[in-house]
Every structure is written in C-alpha cells, then in structure tokens.
Scaffold this motif. Structure first.
Motif, mmCIF file in Angstrom:
data_model
loop_
_atom_site.group_PDB
_atom_site.id
_atom_site.type_symbol
_atom_site.label_atom_id
_atom_site.label_comp_id
_atom_site.label_asym_id
_atom_site.label_seq_id
_atom_site.Cartn_x
_atom_site.Cartn_y
_atom_site.Cartn_z
ATOM 1 N N UNK A 9 0.813 -1.220 0.000
ATOM 2 C CA UNK A 9 0.000 0.000 0.000
ATOM 3 C C UNK A 9 0.844 1.266 0.000
ATOM 4 N N UNK A 10 2.073 1.180 0.515
ATOM 5 C CA UNK A 10 2.914 2.374 0.582
ATOM 6 C C UNK A 10 3.182 2.884 -0.829
ATOM 7 N N UNK A 11 2.913 4.167 -1.032
ATOM 8 C CA UNK A 11 3.092 4.776 -2.342
ATOM 9 C C UNK A 11 1.819 4.847 -3.155
ATOM 10 N N UNK A 12 0.785 4.078 -2.749
ATOM 11 C CA UNK A 12 -0.478 4.118 -3.479
ATOM 12 C C UNK A 12 -1.318 5.309 -2.996
ATOM 13 N N UNK A 13 -2.366 5.631 -3.789
ATOM 14 C CA UNK A 13 -3.314 6.682 -3.430
ATOM 15 C C UNK A 13 -4.701 6.055 -3.302
ATOM 16 N N UNK A 14 -5.267 6.093 -2.095
ATOM 17 C CA UNK A 14 -6.577 5.494 -1.843
ATOM 18 C C UNK A 14 -7.679 6.408 -2.352
ATOM 19 N N UNK A 15 -8.605 5.841 -3.100
ATOM 20 C CA UNK A 15 -9.751 6.589 -3.637
ATOM 21 C C UNK A 15 -9.324 7.837 -4.402
ATOM 22 N N UNK A 16 -8.118 7.832 -4.947
ATOM 23 C CA UNK A 16 -7.657 8.980 -5.704
ATOM 24 C C UNK A 16 -7.431 10.214 -4.860
ATOM 25 N N UNK A 17 -7.358 10.053 -3.530
ATOM 26 C CA UNK A 17 -7.266 11.220 -2.654
ATOM 27 C C UNK A 17 -6.175 11.094 -1.590
ATOM 28 N N UNK A 18 -6.077 9.909 -0.950
ATOM 29 C CA UNK A 18 -5.188 9.762 0.199
ATOM 30 C C UNK A 18 -3.921 9.004 -0.216
ATOM 31 N N UNK A 19 -2.797 9.718 -0.258
ATOM 32 C CA UNK A 19 -1.531 9.102 -0.633
ATOM 33 C C UNK A 19 -0.895 8.463 0.604
ATOM 34 N N UNK A 20 -0.573 7.167 0.513
ATOM 35 C CA UNK A 20 0.024 6.432 1.625
ATOM 36 C C UNK A 20 1.523 6.689 1.628
ATOM 37 N N UNK A 21 2.006 7.312 2.716
ATOM 38 C CA UNK A 21 3.418 7.686 2.787
ATOM 39 C C UNK A 21 4.264 6.588 3.428
ATOM 40 N N UNK A 22 3.832 6.073 4.575
ATOM 41 C CA UNK A 22 4.623 5.060 5.273
ATOM 42 C C UNK A 22 3.732 4.343 6.280
ATOM 43 N N UNK A 77 -10.831 16.039 22.909
ATOM 44 C CA UNK A 77 -10.059 14.894 23.392
ATOM 45 C C UNK A 77 -10.368 13.615 22.624
ATOM 46 N N UNK A 78 -10.999 13.731 21.477
ATOM 47 C CA UNK A 78 -11.300 12.577 20.633
ATOM 48 C C UNK A 78 -10.582 12.761 19.298
ATOM 49 N N UNK A 79 -9.884 11.747 18.860
ATOM 50 C CA UNK A 79 -9.245 11.800 17.543
ATOM 51 C C UNK A 79 -10.344 11.822 16.482
ATOM 52 N N UNK A 80 -10.342 12.855 15.670
ATOM 53 C CA UNK A 80 -11.418 13.060 14.702
ATOM 54 C C UNK A 80 -11.334 12.055 13.563
ATOM 55 N N UNK A 81 -12.514 11.620 13.109
ATOM 56 C CA UNK A 81 -12.611 10.790 11.901
ATOM 57 C C UNK A 81 -13.054 11.696 10.764
ATOM 58 N N UNK A 82 -12.209 11.826 9.730
ATOM 59 C CA UNK A 82 -12.498 12.720 8.616
ATOM 60 C C UNK A 82 -13.323 12.048 7.525
ATOM 61 N N UNK A 83 -13.042 10.779 7.258
ATOM 62 C CA UNK A 83 -13.621 10.163 6.068
ATOM 63 C C UNK A 83 -13.540 8.647 6.222
ATOM 64 N N UNK A 84 -14.327 7.922 5.466
ATOM 65 C CA UNK A 84 -14.224 6.464 5.392
ATOM 66 C C UNK A 84 -14.485 6.045 3.956
ATOM 67 N N UNK A 85 -13.881 4.934 3.584
ATOM 68 C CA UNK A 85 -14.083 4.459 2.224
ATOM 69 C C UNK A 85 -13.506 3.064 2.066
ATOM 70 N N UNK A 86 -13.312 2.666 0.825
ATOM 71 C CA UNK A 86 -12.770 1.330 0.539
ATOM 72 C C UNK A 86 -11.797 1.434 -0.624
ATOM 73 N N UNK A 87 -10.754 0.647 -0.536
ATOM 74 C CA UNK A 87 -9.749 0.594 -1.604
ATOM 75 C C UNK A 87 -9.475 -0.865 -1.921
ATOM 76 N N UNK A 88 -9.753 -1.244 -3.168
ATOM 77 C CA UNK A 88 -9.613 -2.649 -3.584
ATOM 78 C C UNK A 88 -10.364 -3.580 -2.638
ATOM 79 N N UNK A 89 -11.548 -3.116 -2.219
ATOM 80 C CA UNK A 89 -12.396 -3.954 -1.371
ATOM 81 C C UNK A 89 -12.025 -3.945 0.095
ATOM 82 N N UNK A 90 -11.031 -3.164 0.511
ATOM 83 C CA UNK A 90 -10.597 -3.116 1.910
ATOM 84 C C UNK A 90 -11.043 -1.786 2.505
ATOM 85 N N UNK A 91 -11.769 -1.857 3.641
ATOM 86 C CA UNK A 91 -12.285 -0.642 4.278
ATOM 87 C C UNK A 91 -11.160 0.110 4.977
#
Length: 637
Positions: A9-22, A77-91
């Motif tokens: 997954x490193x180096x890929x872009x999920x849903x065309x938006x989220x680039x996986x850095x490390x 004091x809660x870590x915010x959830x910005x978005x949810x989705x799926x990439x290649x069938x993985x949530x």
C-alpha cells in the motif's frame, strides 16, 4: 527486511485522494499508515482494516455505521474521523494525525505516575468518553494503547466503536469476546454485553495502572485473567503504593466494582468525582515518585499477545466460570470489608455532590475555553464560572446581527487552551444602535441623502408628487416620519415635490377657474374665446395640459366657448317651452364631496367629480343656477 518498503500500500493513493506515505503500526484488526490528503493538503492517519475483516459484509456495514457516528463526535479529546471508504475492497478510515506517543509508551518510560499527574491524564480521557456516552457511543476497548499524548501536551482517545464493528463479523457468531483482557469488565467476560459502565470499569483499571505501574490482574493465560475480573476485587492502589490518597482509592474501587449498578453511571459521573479530587489534591511529591524506578515492572498480562493487543476469547470457554479453572492464580490481597464500602460510599457521595463544572476539562491543568458566543450573557457567565473560570463582563457593544444581552465576542477566543481558572472576558451585544430619523422636510434630495448618511441611515425609495405649497425639488415628507427610531443602517423613503401640477380645468366656467388660478399664484393667464357647441364661458381647452408640472410664473392659456349661435340648450332659444324642464341646481361649493353628491342626486342630477388639488371639499361646480333635470353636474375638489 524493511517491512515498510515491502508493504504494497505504501506509495499508493486510496480513492484517488489519500496518498500512503509510510506504515506507522500494525495491530490485530488494522494497519495504520501515515498519509496525505491530496485534496486538502493535510497530513492524516489512515487506518486500513485487514482483508479478512473486510470480506465480511456485516463487518463492512457496521464499520461504516460506526465511522459515521464517531465522525459526528466533535470533542477536543477525541481523535477526529475525517472520512471512510474502501480501496480494492478493503475498508479504511482517514483520521486526524496526532504527533506524539501513546500512554503505554509513557508507562514503559516512567513505570507509574503521581496521583495528581495520573488524574490529569484520566480527566481528559473521561471527558472524551463522557461526550461519547452522551451521544450514545460506547468505546469498548479503553486502554493505554488507545490514549494518545500529543507533543504539545494534549490527551486524545482513539478507536471509538471499532470493537463494536468487529463484534458483527462472522468470527463472533459462535460466541467470542472482543477486547483487551486486562481491561475487560466482568459483564463483557460473562455475557459479552458492554455499556457506558463497561468503559468506566476499563477507565478505573487504567487509573489503577497509572497509579501503581501494574495492571491489577496477572495470569498465565487469558482465561485466568478473565476469571479474576469476574471473581476478584481490584485492590486499592494505596495497598501497593503508599501515599495514594484514600479518596483516590475510593474512586478506583467504585469504578472497578464487579457490579455495574454500583459503578458511576457513565464517564461523566466519574469525571465529576475526578475533577473534584484534582482540585483538592496537592502537587505530587517527587521523592515518592523516585520509587518507581525500583518498583518491579509487571509481566505482560497475556504473554502470547503483544502488550495491549486486542484479544479474542471464545465465550464458550467462559461457561466454566461457575468453578475455578485449573490452578487459577491466587488473588492479591485487597482492602475489603467495611473499609472498602466506606471508600465506595465516599466516591459515590463525591459523584452525587459535585456539579458538572469539570465537564470540559482537558489535559493537565489546562482546559479549552467553551464557545459562549451567541448565548445569553448571564447564562454564559454562569456556565463559565461553573467550569472554574473567572468571568469579567465588559462594556456592551452595538451590533446589527447579535441581539441585545447576548455574548458578542469573548477573550480568549472559543477553544483556546488556557489554565482551568483563567479569566474570561465576555463582551455583550447592545443590539443595533437606535437612530432617530432627522427632519428632512424642505431639504433637496441630495441634502436629505447626506443628512441620513450622517445619522447612520440610508435613503431608499424616492417618490415624486405635485404640491401647491412645497417648491419643486424639496422634500415633502419622509417615511418613517422624523423622530422615529430605527436600527443603525435602516432605510428611509422620501417624497419630493414636483411643484404645482396643472389640474384638469376642462368644463369649468371662466369666472370660477380664473379666480381659482389667481388665488393659487398664477398671474399670467391668457383667455382665448372660440365658437363651440359648449355653453358660453366654459373651458374647452387648456395649456399646459392637465397634471403637467408648472411654475407659478408660467403662462396659462385657457380656451373658452363663445357658443355657436345655435342655442343648443332649449332654455336659450326663447321658446315658449324654455322653462319647461329647468330646475334649480344646488350650489355645493365648499361642501364635503359626498354631501354635495347626495344633494345633487336628490335634486335629480347626475354627478361627476374631478380632482383639482386632491382635497375633500368642492372647490368649483359647473353649471350653477338652472339646468335641465337629469343633466350632469361636474364638481372639482
């Protein structure tokens, strides 16, 4: 081998938006990556569920539902959830990235914390859990691994609802238990049921660990630890670390009571007690904390799993809890009997007696300033004082949008991080400034506009109207009238004079119209006679035409009839029947128009009314004297 480089997954872009850095970490249910939101250009944490979970449609449905619920939970004091989705069938989840370390990291480094410092970490955790409980959400997996300590000293809780989503998978349908064994409540072990009081139990276990450096129960197997949650009682922290205040012992014992009904009802209730204790607790004694380095560290609660790893137990195994499992470990000594009940009672009294002043406490001695803008000033001041702030109410300031008596602004700004007893200044709104409409009559249109602007008002609609008394170009009246109080920036309409308007003089008799014009100030009157079928002396043409603006110095030409010599009216022929149908015409001049109409109609005449100056009195009448019965009489008002 570098696992990060090997991760596909490193180096890929999920849903065309989220680039996986490390890759940051890998757990039993998900892998966490450092990512970049390329659309908003911000760093995020990407939690990608393991493919085995994503293959279960029930899990995916529940996972999406839980993500939406947590995304609505806005709390510092809660870590915010910005978005949810799926990439290649993985949530996956896109979450707030928190730079720092976990509470588990701190415990590994320090061993244990002082009573005051332990509360300063527990209070924001309880604030986050309390907000979730109020919203109907249960965490289900409270533990140091899910508490993040930011580099700037804030405390944040992560992974709300994830355990609930996992409970819906096929893995649990034969009766499994989700959670971290060291922090599981007795009811989660025996029935799998979890509610707000289960989170309270886990928070109590975590507070015990912060105070002592140890989890309360150790065991060779997960089963033996689970057994002790069901059958043993958590010892007061002071039995292991002398110097822990009795009231803090009471809070831990109340939160970890095996009976859920005897615990604080939810995290908010436990928060109240924790805040009260913190206010009365002295600074930690450094000499007491020095023993931490010499205190033996607890062995991992469940050796087969990494510390804090979520563990799955088959609930079928827990059915043997009616009797002890083979060679269960002996429970540690604990403060029991009347003394324990005294401590529990003390904790419950604290919970019942302390107000909700500490609801929004955050890490350490710092709190976030509540957003009071728009609230009633008195109510906002009471709320702020109830949270421990010193409140100063400043001078009211006029504002067009915020109603009088409500908070217009505040210093410090909402959500600023300050000391818990900091001073907050509330600036009330005085509402819109009220301004009297100035007197505009007699001014020109431009002068009226300038006068309104100087007063803080605006000129809106301008209406033109003829006037025999107000010179052309001057204001006749304003709406609203002078002296009326308007909000600052309010709009005012004016009526501007066009000067005199030439009325409709057609049909008048010469002597009446000439006298009326001279009385109004028209001196240059020209009379032209012309033969016509109209009665002699009647106006048959006029210049200027009717309703044209004129000046009193303008010439007025009236064309009047000389008659045509044909004597069109019978009574002018000299016939013997000339008086046959003539009747007296009532003189209705200077009467009310409606009365004049009634008098003429009663005498058998038809009536036509023309406007002369717009008044309600008859100014002229034609004809006067005698006229045939049934003929038309014209009135000018």
């Amino acid at each position: 081998m570098d696992t990060t480089l090997a991760d596909p997954l490193v180096g890929q872009t999920l849903d065309g938006r989220y680039r996986v850095e490390s890759r940051i970490a890998r757990g039993g249910m998900a892998t966490v990556y450092l990512g970049t939101d390329t659309r908003l250009e911000r760093t995020v944490a990407l939690k990608v569920m393991h493919s085995t979970l994503a293959q279960d449609p029930d899990f995916v449905r529940r996972f999406i539902g839980e993500a939406k619920s947590v995304a609505k939970l806005s709390h510092p004091n809660v870590v915010s959830v910005y978005d949810q989705g799926a990439h290649d069938g993985v949530a996956y989840l896109a979450m707030e990235y928190v730079a720092g370390r976990t509470l588990r990291d701190l415990l590994r480094e320090r061993g244990r914390l002082g009573p005051r410092e332990a509360l300063e970490i527990t209070i924001p955790v309880l604030a986050a859990l309390g907000a979730a409980h109020q919203a109907g959400l249960i965490h289900r997996d409270v533990k140091p691994e899910n508490v993040l300590l930011t580099d700037d000293g804030r405390v944040k809780v992560v992974d709300f609802g994830l355990a609930r989503a996992v409970e819906s998978t096929n893995q649990t349908r034969t009766g499994v238990l989700i959670g971290t064994i060291a922090y599981l409540s007795p009811e989660q072990v025996t029935t799998g049921h979890a509610d707000a009081r289960s989170d309270v139990y886990a928070a109590g276990i975590m507070l015990f660990e912060l105070l002592t450096g140890h989890q309360p129960y150790n065991g060779e197997t997960p089963m033996s630890v689970a057994y002790r949650h069901v059958h043993d009682t958590v010892s007061p922290p002071s039995s292991l670390v002398p110097g822990v205040p009795p009231a803090l012992d009471g809070l831990v014992c109340a939160a970890t009571d095996r009976d859920p009904d005897r615990r604080p009802a939810d995290a908010s209730a436990m928060l109240v007690a924790a805040v009260s204790l913190h206010k009365s607790m002295p600074e930690d004694d450094p000499s007491l904390l020095s023993v931490a380095a010499a205190t033996p560290r607890a062995q991992p609660t469940v050796p087969p799993s990494p510390a804090g790893q979520t563990t799955v137990l088959n609930r079928g195994d827990t059915t043997v809890f009616s009797g002890p499992p083979a060679a269960p470990p002996a429970p540690r000594g604990f403060l029991g009997g009347p003394k324990r009940w005294l401590l529990v009672t003390l904790a419950l009294v604290l919970v019942a007696g302390v107000g909700f002043s500490g609801w929004w406490f955050t890490s350490g001695r710092y709190v976030y300033v509540p957003d009071l803008v728009g609230q009633d000033v008195d109510a906002a001041a009471a709320e702020a004082r109830g949270q421990g702030f010193t409140v100063v109410i400043g001078n009211a300031v006029h504002d067009l949008k915020v109603k009088s008596g409500r908070v217009l602004r505040m210093d410090p700004q909402p959500q600023a991080r300050v000391l818990h007893d900091a001073k907050i200044t509330l600036i009330p709104s005085a509402g819109p400034r009220k301004i009297e409409v100035p007197k505009l009559e007699g001014l020109t249109q431009d002068q009226a506009r300038e006068a309104l602007a100087k007063a803080g008002l605006k000129l809106d609609d301008v209406r033109n109207q003829g006037s025999n008394t107000v010179p052309r170009g001057q204001v006749i009246s304003s709406r609203p009238a002078a002296g009326t109080r308007l909000n600052e920036g309010g709009k005012v309409d004016i009526t501007v004079s066009q000067g005199p308007l030439m009325p409709d003089l057609m049909g008048m008799m010469r002597d009446q119209v000439e006298q009326w014009l001279r009385e109004r100030g028209f001196q240059n009157i020209v009379i032209v006679e012309q033969q016509d079928d109209a009665p002699p002396g009647q106006v048959i043409a006029q210049d200027p035409p009717a309703w044209r603006p004129v000046a009193f110095t303008d010439p007025v030409q009236l064309t009047v009839s000389k008659g045509n010599g044909g004597f069109p009216w019978p009574w002018l022929r000299g016939d013997k029947d000339k008086d046959k149908d003539l009747v007296d015409v009532p003189d209705t001049r200077f009467k009310n128009v409606s009365d004049a109409r009634s008098d003429l109609q009663a005498a058998g005449f038809k009536v036509k009314v023309k406007s002369l100056v717009g008044g309600n009195l008859v100014k002229m009448q034609s004809p006067l004297g005698k006229a045939p019965r049934g003929s038309q009489i014209t009135l000018w008002s």
